[in-house]
Design an enzyme around this catalytic site. Sequence first.
Site, mmCIF file in Angstrom:
data_model
loop_
_atom_site.group_PDB
_atom_site.id
_atom_site.type_symbol
_atom_site.label_atom_id
_atom_site.label_comp_id
_atom_site.label_asym_id
_atom_site.label_seq_id
_atom_site.Cartn_x
_atom_site.Cartn_y
_atom_site.Cartn_z
ATOM 1 C CG HIS A 19 -36.469 -2.060 -25.050
ATOM 2 N ND1 HIS A 19 -35.899 -2.613 -24.060
ATOM 3 C CD2 HIS A 19 -37.579 -1.283 -24.635
ATOM 4 C CE1 HIS A 19 -36.655 -2.267 -23.012
ATOM 5 N NE2 HIS A 19 -37.793 -1.264 -23.394
ATOM 6 C CG HIS A 125 -33.579 -2.091 -20.199
ATOM 7 N ND1 HIS A 125 -33.379 -3.356 -20.332
ATOM 8 C CD2 HIS A 125 -34.914 -1.876 -19.648
ATOM 9 C CE1 HIS A 125 -34.462 -3.969 -19.839
ATOM 10 N NE2 HIS A 125 -35.517 -3.174 -19.655
ATOM 11 C CG HIS A 250 -39.710 2.393 -16.828
ATOM 12 N ND1 HIS A 250 -38.941 1.515 -16.957
ATOM 13 C CD2 HIS A 250 -40.780 1.652 -15.942
ATOM 14 C CE1 HIS A 250 -38.824 0.239 -16.363
ATOM 15 N NE2 HIS A 250 -39.998 0.538 -15.496
#
Length: 709
Positions: A19, A125, A250
């Site tokens: 991320h 994402h 995930h």
Amino acid sequence: MSREDLSDTLRILVATDCHLGYMEKDEIRRHDSFKAFQEICSIAEDKQVDFLLLGGDLFHENKPSRTTLVKAIEILRRHCLNDKPVHFQVVSDQTVNFQNAFGHVNYEDPHFNVGLPVFSIHGNHDDPAGVDNLSAIDILSACNLVNYFGKMNLGGSGVGQISLYPILMRKGSTTVALYGLGNIRDERLNRMFQTPHAVQWMRPEVQEGCDVSDWFNILVLHQNRVKSNPKNAISEHFLPRFLDFIVWGHEHECLIDPQEVSGMGFHITQPGSSVATSLIDGESKPKHVLLLEIKGNQYRPTKIPLTSVRPFEYTEIVLKDEDDIDPNDQNSILEHLDKVVRDLIEKASKKAVNRSDIQLPLVRIKVDYSGFMTINPQRFGQKYVGKVANPQDILIFSKASKKGQREGTIDDSERLRPEELNQQNIEALVAESNLKMEILPVNDLDVALQNFVNKDDKLAFYSCVQYNLQETRGKLAKDSDAQKFEEDDLILKERLKDRSTRPSGSSQFLSTGLTSENLTKRSSGIANASFSDDEDTTQISGSVPATRGRRGSSTGTSRGRAKAPTRGRGRGKASSAMKQTTLDGSLGLRQSQRSASASFKSASTIVEDDVDSPSSEEAEPEDLNQVDSSSEEEENTRGKGRKRQATTKRGRGRGTVTSKRGRKNESSSSLHRLLSSKDEDEDEDDEDIEKKLNRSQPRVTRNYGALRR
């Protein structure tokens, strides 16, 4: 390890959900994701792994900012580009494994010195989007920093069809088949797994000295693993049994130790995220990465903790279970919560004693306030600015469920929090509320929401509405065309049925509402109401001239246009050479109606009109000349007949007379003769109409008009 063991052992460092770019606008937490990724790459270098394997969600945004991209490229360039040798080789078809413009693994490019290969799939994402179906990872792949695999083209009809081709790696005697499956919407992939032949797994071919069973099969995927709705998650039992090891991305909770799935024969590791994106209990566990060492069909996992991750402390309290809290005193509630926060900050500082840089901790307290009043979380957190990293959302309030369970239901304030809605979608909300979508499909609206939030697609909802609107319009148009075709077909069948039930002689007149009886009545008293090709016209004077060839009548009883060569608006004029040129005048339905109606009107007003009308007499020569000229042209082209003498022309205001062309005979006794011969004309008209009805009918076109000759 000995040198022989190293030459046959494939060493892989596994990490998921980095991320990059998370909270990049927060002054305190903006560097957290990059520090964790920097540490992961440093561990890979220190452990001298063969390659780094990432399980999706490398970037937090589908369209990462320039700052995020630059920092990511800097980290990868610093750790991946060096002159260290790569000790394994890819033996599969690389153009199938890596779908880019170059079609080969990055360390084989002669223009780059890649010492640490990185293999990555995409997550939810950073999944591909747009016209060219490109992801942010495609940028790193084009820079030759990352080997991007697991990108699927959902072909076929219905839910689609995918084929998984493995990347075949060989290091000494160890052979590894690496399967990659990038993120696909969970509901769709769930249906694909339950559809026969929708997901095809390609096995390595049998080679000399290497059987299919000798390959160690690894799968990397990025899907929901645990979900309240089974349709929105992927079950481990959907996966094939020939797999040996699965890296599950995930899910952010760190379950690094491989777990065996009963009855399936493979193990699953869930490394979790390297940065806390949701302040929940699962993210408060220590973060790790996994070092996987494979030799032959055996593997050895080693979990390595991440030390650069910001400390996170989480706890839950129930106010009614605390003895030192007065329900009616808000100050007692504040004092108790302050004490809990101070304890958590102290606990986090003790864990960071050995660290070189001390970071502000994340603190989250979930408060069950059943029977108590709430307080403002923002106002409560102001006193902890500079002490915790998240002063504005330290507290989150919830109420216990009606069943009295410890797990409190999420109230509206928590339901609307982005981090708490990380896995929430419209379909789940509709299912929970027992709603029924009547205008837009739930699946399309869910996809539009995901694109709007995760991919920053401003036109996601507009495209969803326009697509469904066009689809509905097309369906309605298709249904209306089919209905109209059926109605036309039914009307045609009814007409054919009506014709078949009527007599053949009167079918033409019946179809337009004119029966032979009505036509006879309307034509009575009017000499020669219509034209005929085969009959003579009885003259008003009673004399019938002898002619050769075709005999026709030149009586013009309608007030038609000048186009018709046998009609005129003049009075008392007659042409001795007028010929019938059309079937329209004799049997055409439309002109027959006009002729009959006009004749009836002229007969009814013949006595009332003025006998001497100068205006009509002046208009007679022009009309007569037009009729004569057209009759001459007809006579020349057809070569039949000759000039007819003493043909009659019934006018509107004056009686019909017999005269030669171009002359005007105004006999004062014409009106008297007309009235005296009325009875004779009625008998003759009846005979004419009966003959016409008995003749063979002309071919009727679709518009029920007669053909012109």
